[in-house]
Scaffold this active site. Structure first.
Site, PDB file in Angstrom:
ATOM      1  N   HIS A 126     -23.451  -9.205  -0.855  1.00 55.48           N
ATOM      2  CA  HIS A 126     -23.001  -9.858   0.369  1.00 55.48           C
ATOM      3  C   HIS A 126     -21.549 -10.337   0.284  1.00 55.48           C
ATOM      4  CE1 HIS A 126     -23.390 -13.837  -1.617  1.00 55.48           C
ATOM      5  NE2 HIS A 126     -24.439 -13.282  -2.199  1.00 55.48           N
ATOM      6  N   ASP A 127     -20.852 -10.201   1.399  1.00 57.07           N
ATOM      7  CA  ASP A 127     -19.511 -10.753   1.590  1.00 57.07           C
ATOM      8  C   ASP A 127     -18.440 -10.100   0.721  1.00 57.07           C
ATOM      9  OD1 ASP A 127     -20.366 -12.921   3.464  1.00 57.07           O
ATOM     10  OD2 ASP A 127     -21.469 -13.585   1.694  1.00 57.07           O
ATOM     11  N   GLY A 144     -21.738 -11.219  -5.201  1.00 57.28           N
ATOM     12  CA  GLY A 144     -21.213 -11.583  -3.891  1.00 57.28           C
ATOM     13  C   GLY A 144     -19.754 -11.996  -3.914  1.00 57.28           C
TER      14      GLY A 144
END
Length: 263
Positions: A126-127, A144
């Site tokens: 994520h991200d 992440g």
């Protein structure tokens, strides 16, 4: 099953009425495309692929069997927010690759540029922010909030810690564990990853001239081999190395690093 004009969808695939597929898209058998997914023209989706969530995929991509793209993050802080994944054009996403959407804590978006190669079993958490022409080797993994700049290469079995940045045209050797930022144009390897020199082969392939390579070599020696503290080394580079945009990118990266730089 919904009908999308100008596409070729195997009758055994499942495509939501809430998905959008561009002209020339192909979808293989047993693939699942969910609500909110948007796929650009001429993208080929192999068998047994899952695309889900608010995921936008550009044109000319190829996604191979068993890839999972756009699933919710593996983050206990994720609370169901309507986060996003955006993938550019002409990427190859190989077998069993996993790419997750963003989180509220990371800006709500995971973003991948153009012309990347994500080899089998690699993982983008994520991200993450990934630039153009990035290569991730087999079973390489990003935690992440990782940033990878244009042209970087991660060899197989590489692991990258949260919030690290890998600079432009950097090269990470096989099975390395990266826990600090990797400057542009360098090669690192090992556990924990250490500098071993400039990525000369990658720089030559990108068409750098002999003068540009000479300037980078001189800057590298001052920054990493002189024994000077960072501020003194950067000042010396700016005083002694002829003006060069690549050298300036390298020094700016060193000064701006938040996690500390691999030395």
């Amino acid at each position: 099953m919904p009908v999308f004009r100008g596409t070729r969808i195997d009758p055994r695939a499942v495509v939501s009425h809430g998905a959008e597929l561009g002209t020339g898209v192909e979808v293989g058998p047993f693939s699942v495309i969910g609500d909110g997914v948007r796929v650009g023209s001429d993208t080929v989706i192999g068998p047994h692929v899952v695309l889900e969530g608010r995921t936008t995929i550009g044109s000319g991509n190829r996604i191979f069997q068993f890839a999972s793209v756009g699933a919710i993050p593996q983050d206990l802080k994720y609370a169901g927010e309507d986060s996003e994944l955006v993938i550019g054009d002409r990427n190859q996403i190989r077998e069993c690759v996993t790419i997750h959407r963003g989180t509220e804590g990371g800006g709500m978006i995971t973003r991948i540029g153009d012309d990347g190669l994500f080899m089998a079993c690699s993982h983008v958490a994520h991200d993450c922010r990934i630039g153009n022409r990035v290569i991730m080797g087999n079973a390489s993994i990003l935690a992440g909030h990782v940033t990878i700049d244009d042209g970087a290469i991660l060899s197989g079995l590489t692991g990258v810690h949260q919030f690290c940045t890998l600079g432009r045209l950097s090269y990470v050797g096989a099975a390395a564990i990266v826990v600090k930022d990797v400057p542009p144009f360098v090669t690192v390897q090992g556990d924990r990853a250490k500098l071993v020199g400039l990525n000369l082969e990658g720089l030559r392939r990108m068409g750098l001239s002999d003068d540009e390579l000479s300037s980078l070599k001189k800057a590298y020696r001052i920054l990493f081999r002189s024994g000077l503290i960072l501020e003194e080394a950067v000042a010396r580079v700016r005083a002694e190395v002829p003006p060069d945009p690549n050298v300036e990118l390298l020094t700016e990266f060193m000064v701006g690093s938040q996690r500390g730089v691999t030395r």
